[in-house]
Enzyme design. Sequence first.
Site, PDB file in Angstrom:
ATOM      1  N   GLU A 221     -32.980  -7.420  15.008  1.00  0.00           N
ATOM      2  CA  GLU A 221     -31.926  -6.403  14.959  1.00  0.00           C
ATOM      3  C   GLU A 221     -32.023  -5.361  16.076  1.00  0.00           C
ATOM      4  OE1 GLU A 221     -31.934  -4.834  10.964  1.00  0.00           O
ATOM      5  OE2 GLU A 221     -30.877  -6.606  10.185  1.00  0.00           O
ATOM      6  N   GLU A 341     -29.547 -13.693   8.547  1.00  0.00           N
ATOM      7  CA  GLU A 341     -29.848 -12.850   7.381  1.00  0.00           C
ATOM      8  C   GLU A 341     -28.551 -12.575   6.635  1.00  0.00           C
ATOM      9  OE1 GLU A 341     -31.952  -9.178   7.718  1.00  0.00           O
ATOM     10  OE2 GLU A 341     -33.352  -9.928   9.245  1.00  0.00           O
TER      11      GLU A 341
END
Length: 439
Positions: A221, A341
């Site tokens: 991320e 995810e």
Amino acid sequence: MYKSPLSRMLGGNGMLYAVIGFASCLVFIYMSFGDLWIGFHGRSTSSFVKRNGTQFIVDGRPFYFNGWNSYWMMDHGVDESRRPRIREMLQTGAKMGLTVCRTWAFNDGAYNALQISPGRFDERVFRALDYVVAEANRQGIRLILSLVNNLQAYGGKTQYVKWAREEGIALSSSNDSFFYDPSIRHYFKNYVKTVLTRKNTFTGIEYRDDPTIFAWELINEPRCSTDPSGDTLQDWIEEMSYFVKSIDPNHLVTVGLEGFYGPKNSKRLSFNPEYWAADLGSDFTRNSMISTIDFASVHIYPDHWSHIQNFEYNLRFVSKWMISHIEDGDKDLKKPIMFTEFGLSNEDLDFDPSQRERFYKVILDILHKSAKRNKSGAGTLVWQFVVEGMEDFNDEFGIVPWKRQSTYQLFTEQSCRLARIQGALPSQEKHFKKLCAQR
């Protein structure tokens, strides 16, 4: 004194006894540890995952997958008494027909740190990561290994900046210095090289030569909000992805993006969850277009991204978000799209487990439809699976997959649906035939 031909050949009784003793020792070792040796040695996955346009390829066939996240495996495996939980999780994943697991290959400066300080590693922790890779191979699971965290958990970019400051390097107040400071880039490259060239103590195979590893993820991320133009992060991705490929041309590489569209991307207003998402220094299309990036990653957390706390709204967002990124893969990137995810928090207002299953089903159905049409949607990895007794590693998204039968069946059915499209790999045909016979 008469000497038999054998004793003469061995140079006397002393030598004979030594040989017999040595042979007995080998037999004892085999009887004691043979299962471990057979389990970890000589069973490496036969083929690397490759890419052909918008599809992953294994042994010349398209590879669509159903998988999960268990970030905790290396950390959990440092204590050898807890390793059975890793085996249990991987075995359960295999039983469900899951074929890919994403996990951390980093822990920087924290408890059970793999990298204690720049260039200093804890061999105990490295052996735990060795075990994870070897056990995944044994269970027929491929791994996506992430190399650093944008967040502070397990050290992340903040720890690298702290190390540089401790060396007297003058840096800005932001931990985004991780992306542009030359010393920190050197720290990270040294870490990457050490991991990629690591020889597994269970298998004897260097990580860069092990097909058990599906791909390397540069960073979990990434965000660089101090440069919303995206130039800083783009430069870092280009440099680091090229560096990984220079050491390891066998494996695929991805960034680890959440999927947000940047300030110059025309999709930002229509598809980002909210306005702030365009100002984080990342851009899904631009970052994923780099030639040394093999596939794009996307995350799905609508309940955390939007101030609108409405479940039906979240489901509509999920559909629009996924379809937009699959279209990007097909039309612009010409690369596979992996949803690495996705999760729904159990802390949401009026949360019910049945909502989570509806959320999962929307995602799995869109991926299945993409696979049936040979589109770029290539696979999904739910966040996250744990086993019982792991409260310290669980979070608001985690589940024990076998505790709720309907959830277990949902993911198992997805494995079967994808297997019907592509066919199971030869090593898994018998298992999938049994798994999917009544589904």
